[in-house]
Design a protein around this motif. Structure first.
Motif, mmCIF file in Angstrom:
data_model
loop_
_atom_site.group_PDB
_atom_site.id
_atom_site.type_symbol
_atom_site.label_atom_id
_atom_site.label_comp_id
_atom_site.label_asym_id
_atom_site.label_seq_id
_atom_site.Cartn_x
_atom_site.Cartn_y
_atom_site.Cartn_z
ATOM 1 N N PHE A 172 -53.267 9.058 62.854
ATOM 2 C CA PHE A 172 -54.126 7.949 63.254
ATOM 3 C C PHE A 172 -53.397 7.172 64.343
ATOM 4 N N VAL A 173 -54.081 6.902 65.460
ATOM 5 C CA VAL A 173 -53.532 6.060 66.512
ATOM 6 C C VAL A 173 -54.474 4.856 66.614
ATOM 7 N N VAL A 174 -53.923 3.665 66.425
ATOM 8 C CA VAL A 174 -54.716 2.448 66.268
ATOM 9 C C VAL A 174 -54.604 1.574 67.519
ATOM 10 N N PHE A 175 -55.776 1.101 67.998
ATOM 11 C CA PHE A 175 -55.835 0.254 69.184
ATOM 12 C C PHE A 175 -56.474 -1.083 68.844
ATOM 13 N N LYS A 176 -55.867 -2.149 69.396
ATOM 14 C CA LYS A 176 -56.387 -3.498 69.222
ATOM 15 C C LYS A 176 -56.207 -4.223 70.549
ATOM 16 N N GLN A 177 -57.240 -4.856 71.007
ATOM 17 C CA GLN A 177 -57.214 -5.612 72.256
ATOM 18 C C GLN A 177 -56.667 -4.769 73.415
ATOM 19 N N GLY A 178 -57.073 -3.497 73.434
ATOM 20 C CA GLY A 178 -56.747 -2.616 74.552
ATOM 21 C C GLY A 178 -55.392 -1.953 74.508
ATOM 22 N N HIS A 179 -54.636 -2.146 73.431
ATOM 23 C CA HIS A 179 -53.288 -1.583 73.352
ATOM 24 C C HIS A 179 -53.075 -0.881 72.018
ATOM 25 N N GLU A 180 -52.243 0.157 72.042
ATOM 26 C CA GLU A 180 -51.875 0.794 70.792
ATOM 27 C C GLU A 180 -51.007 -0.168 69.997
ATOM 28 N N VAL A 181 -51.363 -0.356 68.725
ATOM 29 C CA VAL A 181 -50.626 -1.283 67.883
ATOM 30 C C VAL A 181 -50.008 -0.629 66.644
ATOM 31 N N ASN A 182 -50.440 0.601 66.340
ATOM 32 C CA ASN A 182 -49.953 1.242 65.130
ATOM 33 C C ASN A 182 -50.304 2.724 65.180
ATOM 34 N N ARG A 183 -49.585 3.490 64.398
ATOM 35 C CA ARG A 183 -49.932 4.897 64.182
ATOM 36 C C ARG A 183 -49.316 5.363 62.875
ATOM 37 N N SER A 184 -49.916 6.370 62.304
ATOM 38 C CA SER A 184 -49.357 6.971 61.099
ATOM 39 C C SER A 184 -49.773 8.435 61.059
#
Length: 128
Positions: free
Chosen positions: A99-111
């Protein structure tokens, strides 16, 4: 007869609208993904492979979470791990079940490899 058709049309419209009240779990589309991230909307790219046992364990959890009202704003893009080579390269993803997580246009997390609902929930919440 016209009333019956009108009810059918409005009923179908209602079903389509109801789907937008919940998080979207959609096949990956580069243009839609780019627009979503550029707009700063919450998004998750989920790299899935049908042959992957971890992905098969994750899928019902992701689908269930996507239906929860708290995840309504999140678009979950399901990327085929075997077909999305350019996307894997651009996001530096080496394994399926990522999972690659985006918030406000930027990657913020992954697992990668999470199969516990609480861990997947926490990952997806990073987009909110």
């Amino acid at each position: 007869m016209k009333a019956r058709i009108a009810k059918l049309v409005f009923g179908l419209f209602g079903l389509m609208f109801a789907g937008h009240l919940l998080a979207d779990e959609v096949p990956f589309n580069q243009q839609q993904f780019d627009q979503t991230v550029a707009a700063g909307k919450p998004a998750v790219v989920y790299f899935h492979a049908d042959w992957c046992p971890t992905c098969r364990a994750q899928q019902p959890i992701v689908s269930r979470l996507a239906k929860e009202p708290s995840f309504k704003p999140v678009t979950i893009f399901v990327a085929d791990f075997d077909k999305e080579s350019a996307l894997k390269k651009s996001l530096r993803v080496a394994q399926q079940s990522t999972f690659v997580v985006f918030k406000q246009g930027h990657e913020v997390n992954r697992s990668t490899g999470q199969t516990q609902e609480s861990a997947i929930r926490a990952t997806l919440q990073g987009a909110l």
